[in-house]
Structures are given as C-alpha cells and as structure tokens.
Motif scaffolding. Structure first.
Motif, PDB file in Angstrom:
ATOM      1  N   LEU A 185      -8.030  -3.541   2.530  1.00  0.00           N
ATOM      2  CA  LEU A 185      -8.902  -2.383   1.994  1.00  0.00           C
ATOM      3  C   LEU A 185      -9.241  -1.290   3.018  1.00  0.00           C
ATOM      4  O   LEU A 185      -9.301  -0.087   2.660  1.00  0.00           O
ATOM      5  CB  LEU A 185      -9.876  -3.033   1.458  1.00  0.00           C
ATOM      6  N   ALA A 186      -9.376  -1.837   4.211  1.00  0.00           N
ATOM      7  CA  ALA A 186      -9.717  -0.780   5.627  1.00  0.00           C
ATOM      8  C   ALA A 186      -8.477   0.044   5.499  1.00  0.00           C
ATOM      9  O   ALA A 186      -8.409   1.447   5.704  1.00  0.00           O
ATOM     10  CB  ALA A 186      -9.964  -1.250   6.682  1.00  0.00           C
ATOM     11  N   LEU A 234       0.716  -1.248  -0.037  1.00  0.00           N
ATOM     12  CA  LEU A 234      -0.015  -0.050   0.041  1.00  0.00           C
ATOM     13  C   LEU A 234       0.833   1.157  -0.052  1.00  0.00           C
ATOM     14  O   LEU A 234       0.414   2.104  -0.634  1.00  0.00           O
ATOM     15  CB  LEU A 234      -0.972  -0.109   1.197  1.00  0.00           C
ATOM     16  N   ARG A 235       2.100   1.131   0.619  1.00  0.00           N
ATOM     17  CA  ARG A 235       2.891   2.452   0.755  1.00  0.00           C
ATOM     18  C   ARG A 235       3.584   2.780  -0.644  1.00  0.00           C
ATOM     19  O   ARG A 235       3.500   3.692  -1.238  1.00  0.00           O
ATOM     20  CB  ARG A 235       4.148   2.049   1.649  1.00  0.00           C
ATOM     21  N   THR A 236       3.690   1.515  -1.299  1.00  0.00           N
ATOM     22  CA  THR A 236       4.204   1.590  -2.744  1.00  0.00           C
ATOM     23  C   THR A 236       2.959   2.224  -3.881  1.00  0.00           C
ATOM     24  O   THR A 236       3.332   3.091  -4.680  1.00  0.00           O
ATOM     25  CB  THR A 236       4.762   0.247  -3.358  1.00  0.00           C
ATOM     26  N   LEU A 237       1.705   1.639  -3.373  1.00  0.00           N
ATOM     27  CA  LEU A 237       0.743   2.282  -4.287  1.00  0.00           C
ATOM     28  C   LEU A 237       0.767   3.742  -3.969  1.00  0.00           C
ATOM     29  O   LEU A 237       0.545   4.737  -4.989  1.00  0.00           O
ATOM     30  CB  LEU A 237      -0.577   1.558  -4.170  1.00  0.00           C
ATOM     31  N   HIS A 238       0.735   4.072  -2.852  1.00  0.00           N
ATOM     32  CA  HIS A 238       0.468   5.584  -2.377  1.00  0.00           C
ATOM     33  C   HIS A 238       1.536   6.572  -3.184  1.00  0.00           C
ATOM     34  O   HIS A 238       1.121   7.508  -3.557  1.00  0.00           O
ATOM     35  CB  HIS A 238       0.664   5.427  -0.842  1.00  0.00           C
ATOM     36  N   LYS A 246     -11.082  -0.817  -7.464  1.00  0.00           N
ATOM     37  CA  LYS A 246     -10.421   0.570  -7.835  1.00  0.00           C
ATOM     38  C   LYS A 246     -10.084   1.463  -6.682  1.00  0.00           C
ATOM     39  O   LYS A 246     -11.011   1.949  -5.769  1.00  0.00           O
ATOM     40  CB  LYS A 246     -11.389   1.178  -8.748  1.00  0.00           C
ATOM     41  N   LEU A 247      -8.770   1.948  -6.829  1.00  0.00           N
ATOM     42  CA  LEU A 247      -8.455   2.951  -5.580  1.00  0.00           C
ATOM     43  C   LEU A 247      -8.094   4.127  -6.159  1.00  0.00           C
ATOM     44  O   LEU A 247      -7.166   4.060  -7.232  1.00  0.00           O
ATOM     45  CB  LEU A 247      -7.106   2.304  -4.833  1.00  0.00           C
ATOM     46  N   THR A 248      -8.447   5.239  -5.638  1.00  0.00           N
ATOM     47  CA  THR A 248      -7.928   6.561  -5.973  1.00  0.00           C
ATOM     48  C   THR A 248      -7.369   7.261  -4.921  1.00  0.00           C
ATOM     49  O   THR A 248      -8.414   7.575  -4.106  1.00  0.00           O
ATOM     50  CB  THR A 248      -9.149   7.261  -6.800  1.00  0.00           C
ATOM     51  N   LEU A 249      -6.295   7.770  -5.070  1.00  0.00           N
ATOM     52  CA  LEU A 249      -5.824   8.796  -3.906  1.00  0.00           C
ATOM     53  C   LEU A 249      -6.415  10.231  -3.784  1.00  0.00           C
ATOM     54  O   LEU A 249      -6.661  10.612  -4.810  1.00  0.00           O
ATOM     55  CB  LEU A 249      -4.358   9.048  -4.250  1.00  0.00           C
ATOM     56  N   ASP A 274      -8.286   4.241   5.290  1.00  0.00           N
ATOM     57  CA  ASP A 274      -8.126   4.939   6.660  1.00  0.00           C
ATOM     58  C   ASP A 274      -6.504   5.424   6.769  1.00  0.00           C
ATOM     59  O   ASP A 274      -6.346   6.667   7.196  1.00  0.00           O
ATOM     60  CB  ASP A 274      -8.579   4.136   7.816  1.00  0.00           C
ATOM     61  N   THR A 275      -5.628   4.621   6.441  1.00  0.00           N
ATOM     62  CA  THR A 275      -4.266   5.063   6.621  1.00  0.00           C
ATOM     63  C   THR A 275      -3.668   5.443   5.345  1.00  0.00           C
ATOM     64  O   THR A 275      -2.948   6.500   5.687  1.00  0.00           O
ATOM     65  CB  THR A 275      -3.398   3.533   7.074  1.00  0.00           C
ATOM     66  N   TRP A 276      -4.089   5.130   4.109  1.00  0.00           N
ATOM     67  CA  TRP A 276      -3.273   5.469   3.032  1.00  0.00           C
ATOM     68  C   TRP A 276      -4.094   6.604   2.010  1.00  0.00           C
ATOM     69  O   TRP A 276      -3.743   6.895   1.059  1.00  0.00           O
ATOM     70  CB  TRP A 276      -2.703   4.489   2.246  1.00  0.00           C
ATOM     71  N   ASN A 277      -5.301   6.958   2.726  1.00  0.00           N
ATOM     72  CA  ASN A 277      -5.946   8.109   2.107  1.00  0.00           C
ATOM     73  C   ASN A 277      -6.559   7.644   0.529  1.00  0.00           C
ATOM     74  O   ASN A 277      -6.680   8.659  -0.189  1.00  0.00           O
ATOM     75  CB  ASN A 277      -5.339   9.252   1.918  1.00  0.00           C
ATOM     76  N   PHE A 278      -6.830   6.518   0.290  1.00  0.00           N
ATOM     77  CA  PHE A 278      -7.538   6.094  -0.937  1.00  0.00           C
ATOM     78  C   PHE A 278      -8.975   6.016  -0.994  1.00  0.00           C
ATOM     79  O   PHE A 278      -9.436   5.634  -0.051  1.00  0.00           O
ATOM     80  CB  PHE A 278      -6.852   4.830  -1.260  1.00  0.00           C
ATOM     81  N   ALA A 279      -9.589   6.429  -1.680  1.00  0.00           N
ATOM     82  CA  ALA A 279     -10.946   6.243  -1.982  1.00  0.00           C
ATOM     83  C   ALA A 279     -11.032   4.746  -2.499  1.00  0.00           C
ATOM     84  O   ALA A 279     -10.317   4.356  -3.673  1.00  0.00           O
ATOM     85  CB  ALA A 279     -11.574   6.969  -2.941  1.00  0.00           C
ATOM     86  N   VAL A 280     -11.835   3.698  -2.077  1.00  0.00           N
ATOM     87  CA  VAL A 280     -12.026   2.405  -2.237  1.00  0.00           C
ATOM     88  C   VAL A 280     -13.354   2.073  -2.853  1.00  0.00           C
ATOM     89  O   VAL A 280     -14.276   2.221  -2.224  1.00  0.00           O
ATOM     90  CB  VAL A 280     -11.521   1.581  -0.985  1.00  0.00           C
TER      91      VAL A 280
END
Length: 272
Positions: A223-224, A187-191, A265-268, A228-234
């Motif tokens: 996904l949570a 998730l850090r990498t995606l962010h 689909k995740l979107t920062l 909640d931690t990485w600020n993605f819309a999920v």
C-alpha cells in the motif's frame, strides 16, 4: 442470499451453488495446490457484495454505453459474474492455467442464466509480469502473455467479436496481494490500466482491492508503494460500510468468519 458459507469452509467442494441477489451461480473450483486462483476466496465474496451495494446507487442502463470493468485475477469468476448481472461489461483476466481450469468453464456455464439486462463477459490472459509496452488490445485471447503461453493459446479459436478495451470505468481485484515478487508487477499493471482509462479529460477510474491481511508487513509495504511509487491515492473502505453491504446481500457471517479481510480504494492522482 442464504446458506452462503465463507470460502475457507468450502474448499473441499468441487462444485458450488452460489446465490447472488436474484441469480444462482454454478461454480466449479479446484484446490489441488498447484495455483491459488482455482478456488473461491473470501475476498471475492466480500468484494462482490460491496460492489453490488455501491453500483446499485448508479444506473447502468441510463448511460449510452454500458460501464466497463476489468478484473485482475478473476479466479473462479464470482466477481465477474456478479458485476455482469448488475449490467456491467466485464473483462475477466487471469493466467492460462486458471482460465482453462475453472474461469472459462464457469463463465460459459452461467452466462445463459444471467438476467437479460446483464453485461457481456470476456475472458483473456493478462500476465502482470509482462511490461505494458508489450501489451496488445487486438488479440481475442490475451492482452499480455509469455511466449510459451502465446504458443499454447495460438491453437485456440477466437472467441470475441470485439475486445473490451480501455477506457475502463472501474478496476477490481481480490486476493491478489500475497506474493512479494508479484507486488510491483501488480501495481505496475494497475497503474497502466488507470493511465489508459484516464486519457484526456476523463478522470482515473476507481480501483477496488479486497485483501486478506495474512502478511501485514507485505500489505503495508504494498500500500505504501502504491502511494509513494505509483502515485495512487489510497483509502481504506470503512468496515461498517462493508458490513452493511454484506447484510444487504443477506450474508450474515460472524466477525471471525472474515477476520482480516479489507477493501481498499486506489485512485491514480492527477499528474498534469
């Protein structure tokens, strides 16, 4: 697309003839128990057809520059080859053992058979456990690699005239959320890739993840954390849309053939 079997029915085959739209990919795979990344998985099969469906609505050739996508955990290279055939420039990433075992060979084997309108494909190492402040975009062989891997890679020759780099128009990954220890690094990498691709007025690119819900607790927690931690819309892609895309691609499996497979689909979110 005809006679394409679910990945779990072809693990015993070392070579796959894999039709995709107007192409036929020749994919080597290994199921030696050493790593999950050297065999074909359901996620890549479903994700490649879903992306083909949504990308068909957009004109890649109309843009002044080809759209760019980065894939995490490219494995045998099906999704990378699929998107390249659709006109995308693709940066396919994985760990050195996967790249040397299957990924590089599969890309090299198929690149000359892609349509003339296809995009470029580059392959390099991206180890999610390496903090983003240690990444480099100036090395042809790796973005992030351990010290041991760098020593091994240093013996290889440069393969790219110019490394594909951010901003990316899309980020994709399939069958990569299975190890609890890798969820946060992933998730850090995606962010970080999303941040690098959304500088200035540019919106964050969509991140498409295809998962197989083998461990429901792990998936829900991941996904949570993304939200909640990485600020993605999920957002989960409706299964009907995925079924429609698979039907368009000529893949007519039964529901049991791909039970538990989901696309998200995740979107920062805007942090301004």
């Amino acid at each position: 697309m005809h006679n394409v079997l679910p990945a779990h029915q072809t693990k015993h085959l070392s070579q796959l003839q894999y039709p995709f739209r107007t192409c036929c990919f020749h994919l080597a795979q290994r199921d030696n128990g050493q790593t999950n990344g050297t065999a074909l998985w359901l996620g890549a099969q479903c994700l490649s057809l879903y992306l083909a469906d949504i990308c068909a609505r957009k004109s890649a050739t109309a843009a002044k520059q080809r759209p760019r996508v980065i894939e995490l955990g490219s494995g045998v290279g099906l999704s990378a080859l699929a998107l390249s055939s659709l006109g995308w420039d693709v940066l396919a990433t994985d760990l050195p053992d996967v790249i040397s075992a299957v990924l590089s060979g599969n890309i090299a084997r198929n690149i000359s058979n892609l349509p003339l309108t296809s995009g470029a494909i580059q392959v390099c190492v991206l180890d999610w456990t390496i903090p983003p402040d240690k990444w480099t975009w100036d090395n042809d062989l790796h973005i992030a690699a351990s010290s041991e891997d760098r020593i091994e890679l240093s013996s290889l020759s440069s393969r790219c005239e110019e490394r594909l780099r951010p901003p990316f128009d899309m980020i994709i990954s399939a069958d990569t959320m299975y190890n609890p220890a890798l969820v946060d690094p992933f998730l850090r990498t995606l962010h970080n890739l999303s941040v690098l691709s959304s500088s200035g007025a540019k919106r964050a690119p969509p991140v498409y993840l295809c998962i197989e819900r083998r461990d429901p607790t792990l998936i829900q927690q991941a996904l949570a954390s993304a939200k909640d931690t990485w600020n993605f819309a999920v957002e989960r892609i409706f299964r009907k849309k995925v079924v429609k895309a698979m039907d368009k691609g000529g893949l007519t499996w039964t529901p049991e053939d791909w039970d538990g497979v989901e696309i998200w689909k995740l979107t920062l979110r805007n942090t301004a």
